[in-house]
Write a protein that holds these residues in place. Structure first.
Motif, PDB file in Angstrom:
ATOM      1  N   ARG A 164     -20.837 112.190 -27.328  1.00 24.97           N
ATOM      2  CA  ARG A 164     -21.461 112.637 -26.082  1.00 24.97           C
ATOM      3  C   ARG A 164     -22.095 111.466 -25.333  1.00 24.97           C
ATOM      4  N   ASP A 165     -22.422 110.390 -26.031  1.00 23.47           N
ATOM      5  CA  ASP A 165     -22.932 109.197 -25.357  1.00 23.47           C
ATOM      6  C   ASP A 165     -21.882 108.633 -24.407  1.00 23.47           C
ATOM      7  N   GLN A 166     -20.629 108.623 -24.845  1.00 23.14           N
ATOM      8  CA  GLN A 166     -19.556 108.142 -23.977  1.00 23.14           C
ATOM      9  C   GLN A 166     -19.415 109.030 -22.731  1.00 23.14           C
ATOM     10  N   VAL A 167     -19.491 110.338 -22.935  1.00 22.73           N
ATOM     11  CA  VAL A 167     -19.430 111.262 -21.798  1.00 22.73           C
ATOM     12  C   VAL A 167     -20.569 110.963 -20.829  1.00 22.73           C
ATOM     13  N   GLY A 168     -21.771 110.766 -21.372  1.00 23.17           N
ATOM     14  CA  GLY A 168     -22.932 110.493 -20.533  1.00 23.17           C
ATOM     15  C   GLY A 168     -22.774 109.222 -19.716  1.00 23.17           C
ATOM     16  N   GLU A 169     -22.228 108.154 -20.333  1.00 26.30           N
ATOM     17  CA  GLU A 169     -22.029 106.896 -19.617  1.00 26.30           C
ATOM     18  C   GLU A 169     -20.978 107.045 -18.522  1.00 26.30           C
ATOM     19  N   ALA A 170     -19.922 107.814 -18.801  1.00 24.47           N
ATOM     20  CA  ALA A 170     -18.900 108.057 -17.782  1.00 24.47           C
ATOM     21  C   ALA A 170     -19.497 108.804 -16.592  1.00 24.47           C
ATOM     22  N   HIS A 171     -20.271 109.849 -16.883  1.00 26.15           N
ATOM     23  CA  HIS A 171     -20.910 110.603 -15.806  1.00 26.15           C
ATOM     24  C   HIS A 171     -21.838 109.706 -14.991  1.00 26.15           C
ATOM     25  N   ARG A 172     -22.516 108.810 -15.687  1.00 31.26           N
ATOM     26  CA  ARG A 172     -23.469 107.927 -14.995  1.00 31.26           C
ATOM     27  C   ARG A 172     -22.756 107.076 -13.939  1.00 31.26           C
ATOM     28  N   LEU A 173     -21.557 106.594 -14.282  1.00 36.83           N
ATOM     29  CA  LEU A 173     -20.803 105.802 -13.307  1.00 36.83           C
ATOM     30  C   LEU A 173     -20.448 106.636 -12.078  1.00 36.83           C
ATOM     31  N   PHE A 174     -19.836 107.808 -12.309  1.00 39.57           N
ATOM     32  CA  PHE A 174     -19.332 108.590 -11.176  1.00 39.57           C
ATOM     33  C   PHE A 174     -20.466 109.148 -10.321  1.00 39.57           C
ATOM     34  N   ARG A 175     -21.585 109.484 -10.946  1.00 43.43           N
ATOM     35  CA  ARG A 175     -22.725 109.952 -10.157  1.00 43.43           C
ATOM     36  C   ARG A 175     -23.328 108.812  -9.340  1.00 43.43           C
ATOM     37  N   PHE A 176     -23.379 107.630  -9.932  1.00 45.72           N
ATOM     38  CA  PHE A 176     -23.908 106.487  -9.187  1.00 45.72           C
ATOM     39  C   PHE A 176     -22.989 106.157  -8.020  1.00 45.72           C
ATOM     40  N   GLU A 177     -21.682 106.218  -8.247  1.00 51.59           N
ATOM     41  CA  GLU A 177     -20.738 105.963  -7.155  1.00 51.59           C
ATOM     42  C   GLU A 177     -20.988 106.903  -5.986  1.00 51.59           C
ATOM     43  N   GLU A 178     -21.104 108.199  -6.280  1.00 49.22           N
ATOM     44  CA  GLU A 178     -21.310 109.165  -5.207  1.00 49.22           C
ATOM     45  C   GLU A 178     -22.654 108.926  -4.522  1.00 49.22           C
ATOM     46  N   GLY A 179     -23.685 108.661  -5.323  1.00 50.48           N
ATOM     47  CA  GLY A 179     -24.991 108.387  -4.742  1.00 50.48           C
ATOM     48  C   GLY A 179     -24.976 107.161  -3.851  1.00 50.48           C
ATOM     49  N   LEU A 180     -24.274 106.113  -4.293  1.00 51.53           N
ATOM     50  CA  LEU A 180     -24.252 104.867  -3.521  1.00 51.53           C
ATOM     51  C   LEU A 180     -23.497 105.048  -2.207  1.00 51.53           C
ATOM     52  N   VAL A 181     -22.350 105.711  -2.243  1.00 47.30           N
ATOM     53  CA  VAL A 181     -21.593 105.923  -1.007  1.00 47.30           C
ATOM     54  C   VAL A 181     -22.405 106.754  -0.019  1.00 47.30           C
ATOM     55  N   THR A 182     -23.047 107.807  -0.510  1.00 45.20           N
ATOM     56  CA  THR A 182     -23.871 108.648   0.366  1.00 45.20           C
ATOM     57  C   THR A 182     -25.018 107.844   0.957  1.00 45.20           C
ATOM     58  N   GLN A 183     -25.686 107.045   0.136  1.00 44.54           N
ATOM     59  CA  GLN A 183     -26.827 106.280   0.618  1.00 44.54           C
ATOM     60  C   GLN A 183     -26.405 105.160   1.562  1.00 44.54           C
ATOM     61  N   LEU A 184     -25.197 104.615   1.372  1.00 42.20           N
ATOM     62  CA  LEU A 184     -24.698 103.601   2.310  1.00 42.20           C
ATOM     63  C   LEU A 184     -24.441 104.215   3.684  1.00 42.20           C
ATOM     64  N   VAL A 185     -23.881 105.416   3.699  1.00 41.95           N
ATOM     65  CA  VAL A 185     -23.657 106.099   4.975  1.00 41.95           C
ATOM     66  C   VAL A 185     -24.992 106.345   5.677  1.00 41.95           C
ATOM     67  N   LEU A 186     -25.971 106.873   4.928  1.00 40.16           N
ATOM     68  CA  LEU A 186     -27.271 107.158   5.516  1.00 40.16           C
ATOM     69  C   LEU A 186     -27.998 105.870   5.918  1.00 40.16           C
ATOM     70  N   GLY A 187     -27.863 104.828   5.092  1.00 37.99           N
ATOM     71  CA  GLY A 187     -28.506 103.552   5.398  1.00 37.99           C
ATOM     72  C   GLY A 187     -27.943 102.925   6.659  1.00 37.99           C
ATOM     73  N   ARG A 188     -26.624 102.997   6.838  1.00 43.47           N
ATOM     74  CA  ARG A 188     -26.015 102.459   8.057  1.00 43.47           C
ATOM     75  C   ARG A 188     -26.476 103.247   9.277  1.00 43.47           C
ATOM     76  N   ARG A 189     -26.613 104.572   9.097  1.00 49.96           N
ATOM     77  CA  ARG A 189     -27.075 105.400  10.216  1.00 49.96           C
ATOM     78  C   ARG A 189     -28.505 105.024  10.605  1.00 49.96           C
ATOM     79  N   ARG A 190     -29.359 104.805   9.586  1.00 48.12           N
ATOM     80  CA  ARG A 190     -30.741 104.408   9.880  1.00 48.12           C
ATOM     81  C   ARG A 190     -30.775 103.091  10.647  1.00 48.12           C
ATOM     82  N   ARG A 191     -29.913 102.154  10.274  1.00 44.59           N
ATOM     83  CA  ARG A 191     -29.911 100.845  10.922  1.00 44.59           C
ATOM     84  C   ARG A 191     -29.413 100.924  12.363  1.00 44.59           C
TER      85      ARG A 191
END
Length: 759
Positions: A237-264
């Motif tokens: 389950r540790d491997q599953v958790g690390e995999a999820h961590r990558l994909f969740r971070f990817e989605e979070g980063l893309v969303t925050q980049l869109v919002l960050g560009r809009r703020r700028r």
């Protein structure tokens, strides 16, 4: 060569076209789609699956152990020939299940007995049904562990399914300590997906990374191919958790980049500063001098923040949130008067005609002769306040349009009608959006487009939002919060009325309403339906799910305004003055009904959720919420905020027919136990599907976050926002990270295309 863009049929084997058609219903068309079709849960292969309460008809996939097998011989009534029935009892961590196999030939029944020997373990899937007081696993398919562990099929002849046996052997070879269970659709088994994924992972070795290597290293994230292997073929389950961590971070980063560009982009825009007049002067000074009460410390503090931002030559983009009754509208009105004092106009966008009319009435009443600009009896500093809705009579609409276009109206209050092309302003300086969860970035952009220079934007929500939700959904806005309630707000007692357990309590509910009315007060009765099965337009029921994720039906026929009002008028509330209010009524009738209720000419208002926000009747002390389980937690909190507004103690009764021990009852008990809106908003997110909260209205083009959950993944969201700011500081165009830049452009384009579609 098989790659991520190859059609999924390339990895599906002999039954490929049929399986591919089923997968298409899940949005899986390519090998890349398949690899990103994530499991929803895992079964530990070494443990018997724990089963809680079973439900008739649910599809189960379990790890079980054969506890015994019996063969029965009988005569087939259709053919008159001897046939065989093999029954195997399957042991789980919980109820045992019986599996039945029919065979026309003895050697087939022998084969079933051999492979289902006592003690044999495997994966079993089928539909749970009750037959002769025994739980059955109907039409079972299986993947047996150990030698000759093959799937469905037989030893030869008509029952032979050789391809399935080859698939089963391949799956057995790929089997790890955890077995993935995938989201499925009709015609698709979990091992259809698992076999295809496992096969694809043996063929595809070129999986590009979305994140640059230095970003992954900074956050300790695996590369994409490793994460996919850990996700689909995990050893722990540790491997599953690390995999999820990558994909969740990817989605979070893309969303925050869109919002960050809009703020700028917003920060780089110039606009007209709206500093207002000197303190104590102008329209705002006259209004403040007439206020019959003191502002709370929170109202003063937020007012100063807004004043500072309005005085700057760049647009304000601010979210104002607060508890029910915290005085957000007054704060927004003071900001609006500051803009009018600066020569600008203000548009206040409300989600419903009832709320727009209520705002128009209450703001006009608060301003008094300060709302009489250009009219006989108007104060010297006065402006004009006009209402604009889609169903107004033509003459009134024409007059409102002219007042907005000429600049005569300093404050224009309306619904979506304000966004229509023929609506123009002389100098729009501030857009106030009430109840942000009913609107999206598209509507905010459309309202802002009415201005010649970018206007200041103030967004209000009475649904308290946890910090990470605000950071994710409203990431292009700065947040201000009002927590303090003004003086004169009385506590609201909330009580649960479980009719299934205590049917006689319903009589007491109506007796309590009559007592309040006889004491000179008024009451609301809120229903989830207008008439029979007709819901209020734009509303979505709170729906609980069963163990397999299927919606649970209502506990009984849902209460409707028309039926309840009729029953009350001829029954327990006979003799009281009742009225009905819902969205299907004409604007004139709705306005007249609310005016009559506010004036005390109606004792009991039977309505839908159109009274959820903005309705302010000081003499209303009681609210009865029928079928309260059909409303979300935050919605319940909003609704009960309609009572106790005039200094009189409030009473809210949550009436429900759901059975004891149900999740809905636990949810209602939590609402009854606290009046802290911020605590309840977290509870709301935990109980509701994320898409209900982060829908297209708020996310601006995506139906929901795919991997990220704003409460569970708070740390990830914060880290993603910090990383987004770092990347944008270094390279705003993201030239050094082309795949990341492409993902950002896709999300930005989805927002724009959604806006264009709605336009």
């Amino acid at each position: 060569m098989i790659g991520l863009d190859s059609p999924v049929v390339a990895v599906l084997g002999p039954r490929g076209p049929k399986i591919a058609k089923a997968m298409e219903r899940l949005g899986v068309r390519t090998v890349g789609d398949l690899l990103h079709h994530h499991p929803r849960r895992y079964l530990a292969v070494a443990e018997l699956t724990r089963l809680e309460e079973l439900e008739e008809g649910q599809v189960l996939t379990v790890v079980g152990e054969v506890a015994g097998t019996q063969r029965h011989q009988y005569t087939d009534r259709r053919t008159g020939r001897t046939a065989y029935r093999v029954e195997a009892r399957l042991r789980t961590d919980g109820p045992s299940l019986t599996m039945t196999f029919f065979a026309k030939a003895k050697h087939v029944s022998d084969w079933h007995e051999r492979r289902l020997q006592r003690g044999r373990r495997g994966l079993f899937t089928g539909q749970a049904k009750v037959f002769r007081d025994q739980w059955q696993l109907t039409n079972p398919r299986m993947l047996l562990f150990g030698e000759d562990g093959v799937g469905p099929g037989g030893p030869g002849g008509a029952d032979d399914v050789g391809a399935d046996e080859a698939d089963a052997r391949f799956l057995t070879e790929q089997l790890r300590s955890l077995y993935p269970i995938y989201p499925l659709t009709k015609g698709l088994d979990s091992w259809d997906v698992q076999r295809a994924v496992a096969f694809a992972l043996t063929l595809v070795d070129d999986v590009p990374d979305l994140l640059p290597a230095e970003v992954r290293a900074r956050h300790g994230l695996p590369d994409t191919l490793t994460a996919l292997q850990w996700l689909h073929l995990p050893d722990s389950r540790d491997q599953v958790g690390e995999a999820h961590r990558l994909f969740r971070f990817e989605e979070g980063l893309v969303t925050q980049l869109v919002l960050g560009r809009r703020r700028r982009v917003q920060a780089a825009q110039g606009t007209v500063a709206r500093p207002g007049r000197a303190e104590g002067e102008g329209l705002l000074g006259a209004f403040d001098a007439r206020l019959p009460f003191e502002l709370t410390a929170g109202q003063r503090e937020v007012g100063e923040v807004l004043a500072d931002e309005l005085a700057r030559p760049r647009p304000m983009h601010r979210l104002l949130q607060g508890e029910v009754g915290s005085g957000k509208t007054l704060v927004a009105l003071r900001a609006a008067l500051r803009v009018v004092d600066s020569g600008g106009q203000v548009a206040l966008l409300a989600p419903t005609e009832v709320l727009a009319q209520q705002h128009h009435r209450s703001i006009t009443a608060l301003l008094g002769d300060l709302a009489g600009g250009g009219m006989l009896g108007g104060a010297a500093e006065a402006t004009r306040v006009v209402l604009l809705t889609g169903s107004m009579p033509r003459a009134a609409r024409k007059e409102a349009l002219l007042a907005a276009a000429s600049g005569e109206a300093g404050l224009v209050i309306g619904t979506h009608a304000l966004l229509e092309p023929e609506v123009t302003f002389a100098d729009l300086g501030l857009v106030v959006v009430d109840e942000q969860h009913r609107f999206g970035v598209e509507q905010r952009a459309a309202a802002a487009a009415k201005a010649t220079t970018p206007p200041h934007v103030l967004v209000m929500t009475a649904t308290p939002i946890p910090r990470t939700v605000a950071m994710t959904v409203f990431g292009d806005l700065e947040v201000a919060t009002l927590r303090e309630l003004p003086a004169g707000r009385a506590p609201v007692q909330t009580s649960l009325v479980p009719v299934t357990e205590r049917p006689v309590w319903l009589d007491r509910v109506w007796a309590r309403v009559r007592e309040e009315v006889e004491a000179g007060h008024q009451a609301y009765v809120v229903c989830p339906r207008i008439d029979a099965d007709d819901p209020e337009e734009g509303t979505v029921d709170q729906v609980d799910l069963d163990a397999e994720g299927n919606p649970l039906p209502p506990a009984h026929r849902l209460a409707s305004v028309e039926e309840v009002a009729t029953d009350l008028e001829t029954g327990p509330l006979a003799g009281l003055r009742t009225a009905r209010l819902h969205g299907r009524l004409s604007p004139e009738v709705k306005d007249a009904t609310m005016r009559a209720f506010a004036a005390g000419e109606v004792d009991v208002l039977v309505s839908t959720t159109v009274v959820e926000v903005g309705v302010d009747v000081a003499n209303a002390t009681t609210m009865v919420l029928l079928d309260a389980d059909r409303f979300g937690v935050s919605q319940l909190h909003q609704l009960r905020g309609r009572v106790g507004r005039g200094g009189l103690p409030g009473l809210c009764l949550l009436v429900t027919h759901v059975p004891p021990g149900s999740p809905a009852l636990e949810r209602l008990e939590a609402v009854a136990a606290t009046t802290d809106g911020f605590e309840l908003s977290r509870l709301d997110l935990e109980h509701r599907r994320e898409g209900d909260v982060l829908g297209a209205h708020q996310a601006g083009g995506r139906s929901s976050l795919q991997r990220l959950r704003v409460l569970r993944d708070e740390e990830t969201i914060v880290a993603a926002r910090e990383e987004a700011e770092r990347l944008l500081d270094l390279d705003a165009s993201l030239d050094a990270a082309p795949r990341l830049a492409e993902a950002v452009l896709v999300l930005e384009a989805s927002v724009e295309s959604d806006f264009l579609d709605k336009s």
